[in-house]
Design a protein around this motif. Structure first.
Motif, PDB file in Angstrom:
ATOM      1  N   GLY A 111       0.814  -1.217   0.000  1.00 37.08           N
ATOM      2  CA  GLY A 111       0.000   0.000   0.000  1.00 37.08           C
ATOM      3  C   GLY A 111       0.844   1.263   0.000  1.00 37.08           C
ATOM      4  N   LEU A 112       0.175   2.396  -0.273  1.00 38.54           N
ATOM      5  CA  LEU A 112       0.876   3.686  -0.372  1.00 38.54           C
ATOM      6  C   LEU A 112       1.547   4.060   0.952  1.00 38.54           C
ATOM      7  N   GLY A 113       0.853   3.798   2.066  1.00 41.67           N
ATOM      8  CA  GLY A 113       1.428   4.134   3.377  1.00 41.67           C
ATOM      9  C   GLY A 113       2.739   3.390   3.595  1.00 41.67           C
ATOM     10  N   LEU A 131       4.928  13.062  -4.117  1.00 39.37           N
ATOM     11  CA  LEU A 131       4.236  13.273  -5.395  1.00 39.37           C
ATOM     12  C   LEU A 131       3.922  11.926  -6.017  1.00 39.37           C
ATOM     13  N   LEU A 132       2.661  11.677  -6.317  1.00 40.02           N
ATOM     14  CA  LEU A 132       2.265  10.423  -6.958  1.00 40.02           C
ATOM     15  C   LEU A 132       2.350  10.604  -8.472  1.00 40.02           C
ATOM     16  N   PRO A 133       3.187   9.799  -9.148  1.00 36.13           N
ATOM     17  CA  PRO A 133       3.419  10.044 -10.567  1.00 36.13           C
ATOM     18  C   PRO A 133       2.253   9.663 -11.481  1.00 36.13           C
ATOM     19  N   ASP A 134       1.203   9.068 -10.929  1.00 42.90           N
ATOM     20  CA  ASP A 134      -0.001   8.802 -11.724  1.00 42.90           C
ATOM     21  C   ASP A 134      -0.738  10.091 -12.070  1.00 42.90           C
ATOM     22  N   VAL A 135      -0.464  11.136 -11.283  1.00 45.55           N
ATOM     23  CA  VAL A 135      -1.214  12.381 -11.451  1.00 45.55           C
ATOM     24  C   VAL A 135      -0.293  13.444 -12.049  1.00 45.55           C
ATOM     25  N   LEU A 136      -0.682  13.989 -13.186  1.00 45.43           N
ATOM     26  CA  LEU A 136       0.045  15.127 -13.761  1.00 45.43           C
ATOM     27  C   LEU A 136      -0.807  16.369 -13.598  1.00 45.43           C
ATOM     28  N   LYS A 171     -15.519   7.505  -4.297  1.00 41.90           N
ATOM     29  CA  LYS A 171     -15.151   6.211  -3.707  1.00 41.90           C
ATOM     30  C   LYS A 171     -13.757   5.723  -4.133  1.00 41.90           C
ATOM     31  N   ASN A 172     -13.204   6.350  -5.163  1.00 40.95           N
ATOM     32  CA  ASN A 172     -11.876   5.936  -5.664  1.00 40.95           C
ATOM     33  C   ASN A 172     -10.721   6.710  -5.039  1.00 40.95           C
ATOM     34  N   TYR A 173     -11.011   7.635  -4.134  1.00 41.13           N
ATOM     35  CA  TYR A 173      -9.981   8.560  -3.645  1.00 41.13           C
ATOM     36  C   TYR A 173      -9.976   8.633  -2.124  1.00 41.13           C
ATOM     37  N   GLY A 174      -8.985   9.372  -1.599  1.00 40.20           N
ATOM     38  CA  GLY A 174      -9.066   9.852  -0.235  1.00 40.20           C
ATOM     39  C   GLY A 174      -9.879  11.135  -0.280  1.00 40.20           C
ATOM     40  N   VAL A 175     -10.765  11.332   0.692  1.00 41.27           N
ATOM     41  CA  VAL A 175     -11.640  12.510   0.693  1.00 41.27           C
ATOM     42  C   VAL A 175     -11.461  13.233   2.031  1.00 41.27           C
ATOM     43  N   VAL A 192     -10.940  10.475   4.966  1.00 43.89           N
ATOM     44  CA  VAL A 192     -11.250   9.047   4.877  1.00 43.89           C
ATOM     45  C   VAL A 192     -10.782   8.535   3.522  1.00 43.89           C
ATOM     46  N   GLU A 193     -10.211   7.337   3.539  1.00 40.53           N
ATOM     47  CA  GLU A 193      -9.727   6.727   2.297  1.00 40.53           C
ATOM     48  C   GLU A 193     -10.829   5.880   1.678  1.00 40.53           C
ATOM     49  N   LYS A 194     -11.101   6.105   0.410  1.00 40.58           N
ATOM     50  CA  LYS A 194     -12.092   5.349  -0.366  1.00 40.58           C
ATOM     51  C   LYS A 194     -13.421   5.209   0.401  1.00 40.58           C
ATOM     52  N   PRO A 195     -14.096   6.355   0.652  1.00 43.24           N
ATOM     53  CA  PRO A 195     -15.342   6.310   1.436  1.00 43.24           C
ATOM     54  C   PRO A 195     -16.437   5.516   0.733  1.00 43.24           C
ATOM     55  N   THR A 205     -11.253  15.683  -3.045  1.00 43.45           N
ATOM     56  CA  THR A 205     -10.401  14.494  -3.005  1.00 43.45           C
ATOM     57  C   THR A 205      -8.934  14.879  -2.839  1.00 43.45           C
ATOM     58  N   ILE A 206      -8.187  13.944  -2.268  1.00 46.07           N
ATOM     59  CA  ILE A 206      -6.736  14.118  -2.128  1.00 46.07           C
ATOM     60  C   ILE A 206      -6.128  13.832  -3.492  1.00 46.07           C
ATOM     61  N   LEU A 207      -5.393  14.817  -4.002  1.00 47.02           N
ATOM     62  CA  LEU A 207      -4.970  14.779  -5.396  1.00 47.02           C
ATOM     63  C   LEU A 207      -3.774  13.872  -5.678  1.00 47.02           C
ATOM     64  N   GLY A 208      -2.837  13.774  -4.715  1.00 47.79           N
ATOM     65  CA  GLY A 208      -1.592  13.042  -4.985  1.00 47.79           C
ATOM     66  C   GLY A 208      -0.373  13.947  -4.861  1.00 47.79           C
ATOM     67  N   ARG A 209      -0.543  15.088  -4.189  1.00 43.88           N
ATOM     68  CA  ARG A 209       0.572  15.987  -3.861  1.00 43.88           C
ATOM     69  C   ARG A 209       0.449  16.309  -2.382  1.00 43.88           C
ATOM     70  N   TYR A 210       1.526  16.061  -1.637  1.00 37.58           N
ATOM     71  CA  TYR A 210       1.490  16.218  -0.184  1.00 37.58           C
ATOM     72  C   TYR A 210       2.754  16.914   0.294  1.00 37.58           C
ATOM     73  N   ILE A 211       2.645  17.703   1.359  1.00 36.56           N
ATOM     74  CA  ILE A 211       3.814  18.126   2.144  1.00 36.56           C
ATOM     75  C   ILE A 211       3.554  17.583   3.543  1.00 36.56           C
ATOM     76  N   ILE A 231      -1.980  -0.789   3.651  1.00 41.24           N
ATOM     77  CA  ILE A 231      -1.570   0.211   4.649  1.00 41.24           C
ATOM     78  C   ILE A 231      -1.750   1.572   3.999  1.00 41.24           C
ATOM     79  N   GLN A 232      -2.703   2.335   4.517  1.00 35.68           N
ATOM     80  CA  GLN A 232      -3.128   3.566   3.852  1.00 35.68           C
ATOM     81  C   GLN A 232      -2.492   4.784   4.506  1.00 35.68           C
ATOM     82  N   LEU A 233      -1.888   5.620   3.677  1.00 41.65           N
ATOM     83  CA  LEU A 233      -1.316   6.879   4.154  1.00 41.65           C
ATOM     84  C   LEU A 233      -2.394   7.744   4.810  1.00 41.65           C
ATOM     85  N   THR A 234      -3.597   7.743   4.210  1.00 39.22           N
ATOM     86  CA  THR A 234      -4.680   8.584   4.735  1.00 39.22           C
ATOM     87  C   THR A 234      -4.959   8.253   6.201  1.00 39.22           C
ATOM     88  N   ASP A 235      -4.933   6.975   6.567  1.00 37.44           N
ATOM     89  CA  ASP A 235      -5.220   6.593   7.955  1.00 37.44           C
ATOM     90  C   ASP A 235      -4.167   7.162   8.916  1.00 37.44           C
TER      91      ASP A 235
HETATM   92  C1  G1P Z   1      -4.007   7.232  -3.583  1.00 32.43           C
HETATM   93  C2  G1P Z   1      -4.358   7.782  -2.191  1.00 32.43           C
HETATM   94  C3  G1P Z   1      -5.674   8.554  -2.254  1.00 32.43           C
HETATM   95  C4  G1P Z   1      -5.585   9.653  -3.305  1.00 32.43           C
HETATM   96  C5  G1P Z   1      -5.161   9.052  -4.668  1.00 32.43           C
HETATM   97  C6  G1P Z   1      -4.905  10.148  -5.685  1.00 32.43           C
HETATM   98  O1  G1P Z   1      -4.954   6.266  -3.936  1.00 32.43           O
HETATM   99  O2  G1P Z   1      -4.451   6.706  -1.277  1.00 32.43           O
HETATM  100  O3  G1P Z   1      -5.951   9.119  -0.990  1.00 32.43           O
HETATM  101  O4  G1P Z   1      -6.831  10.312  -3.419  1.00 32.43           O
HETATM  102  O5  G1P Z   1      -3.970   8.268  -4.550  1.00 32.43           O
HETATM  103  O6  G1P Z   1      -4.634   9.613  -6.935  1.00 32.43           O
HETATM  104  P1  G1P Z   1      -4.704   5.176  -5.113  1.00 32.43           P
HETATM  105  O7  G1P Z   1      -4.863   5.917  -6.412  1.00 32.43           O
HETATM  106  O8  G1P Z   1      -3.321   4.654  -4.915  1.00 32.43           O
HETATM  107  O9  G1P Z   1      -5.765   4.138  -4.941  1.00 32.43           O
END
Ligand code: G1P
Length: 290
Positions: A111-113, A131-136, A171-175, A192-195, A205-211, A231-235
């Motif tokens: 998991g991301l965490g 920075l999550l590289p899935d998101v530009l 439901k696909n994101y952290g909110v 909450v992660e994936k509500p 939603t949490i975008l994928g950029r954090y400090i 293991i979820q970073l959001t938790d």
């Molecule tokens: C991860 C995070 C989630 C965030 C998302 C953004 O989820 O756990 O909180 O909203 O990235 O892309 P994942 O896409 O790995 O399921």
């Protein structure tokens, strides 16, 4: 004054099953948007925000990412011999300075965490960007992380970029839940992660950029599995909220979810349209198609 953010973490261990067969032998982070791999775009964003050290959390079959951020003497020799100075300079400019890229393996996909926790020794006791590289993110001016660092310098604490999303996608994101804001910045009051549908605290939603502050690591070490059995970073961020401030920034710009085919293709079109030498040709090609 808030401690300076010098290091950034890039989790690049994922399998990329949504892009098979493209990602059978090649990491998804090396898929190209125009002519730069996804991971290069995200490193560019971090570097233009002033990040000095780049920490890649990799997995098996990802060594090509390490090669991408290294010199390529044979290729560079050929470019020099052929007088291709612009290409040569471009390659040099993209390289992290010697000693300023670290690679650590996430041995199991927990998991991301867990991926972030794998960077703990390299980050040490200082705040860091993630920075999550899935998101530009395409922005009209400063990059997304640079905008977040402006907020961080004023407020300190932990900063998350957030994005409003339609209800059926939450439901696909952290909110996050937020309190009364000031401009585009809001104090975060819950997350909450994936509500489950109907339980979302907001549409942000949490975008994928954090400090994040380094105290997150001790919480990640003890974190139990959450949504999706991971293991979820959001938790752990929710746990850190008991003692530290978290702020949400509605950044200026547009994000592309390059983990989805439609988002990845849209990113290619948007980034091509933003290239001065390419824009007109791309518009002409699209007109022919639609
Ligand atoms: C991860 C995070 C989630 C965030 C998302 C953004 O989820 O756990 O909180 O909203 O990235 O892309 P994942 O896409 O790995 O399921």
């Amino acid at each position: 004054m808030a401690a300076r953010v010098r290091k950034a973490v890039f989790p690049v261990a994922g399998l990329g099953t949504r892009f098979l067969p493209a990602t059978k032998a090649m990491p998804k982070e090396m898929l190209t948007v125009v002519d730069r791999p996804l991971i290069q775009h995200v490193v560019d964003e971090a570097r233009s925000a002033g990040i000095e050290h780049f920490v890649f959390v990799t997995g098996r079959n990802k060594s090509i990412i390490e090669d991408h951020f290294d010199q390529q003497p044979e290729l560079e020799g050929v470019l020099a011999a052929r007088g291709k100075t612009a290409e040569l300079e471009g390659l040099k400019k993209d390289l992290p300075e010697a000693g300023r890229a670290s690679f650590v393996r996430q041995q199991e996909p927990l998991g991301l965490g867990h991926a972030v926790w794998c960077a703990r020794d390299i980050i040490g006791n200082e705040p860091f960007a993630l920075l999550l590289p899935d998101v530009l993110v395409q922005t009209p001016g400063k990059g997304c992380l640079a905008q977040m660092l402006d907020v961080y310098e004023q407020r300190g604490g932990n900063i998350l970029a957030v994005e409003p999303m339609p209800e059926d996608q939450l439901k696909n994101y952290g909110v996050v839940a937020v309190g009364q804001g000031d401009g585009k910045t809001f104090p975060i009051t819950g997350m909450v992660e994936k509500p489950k549908p109907g339980t979302e605290p907001s549409n942000l939603t949490i975008l994928g950029r954090y400090i994040l502050q380094p105290e997150i690591f001790a919480l990640l070490a003890a974190q139990e599995k959450g949504a999706g059995g991971e293991i979820q970073l959001t938790d752990s961020m929710l746990a850190l909220m008991k003692t530290q401030a978290f702020y949400a920034l509605e950044y200026e710009g547009r994000a592309f979810d390059c983990g989805s085919k439609a988002g990845f293709l849209a990113a290619n079109i948007a980034f091509a349209l933003a290239r001065p030498g390419l824009r007109d040709q791309v518009i002409a090609e699209i007109k022919k198609l639609v």
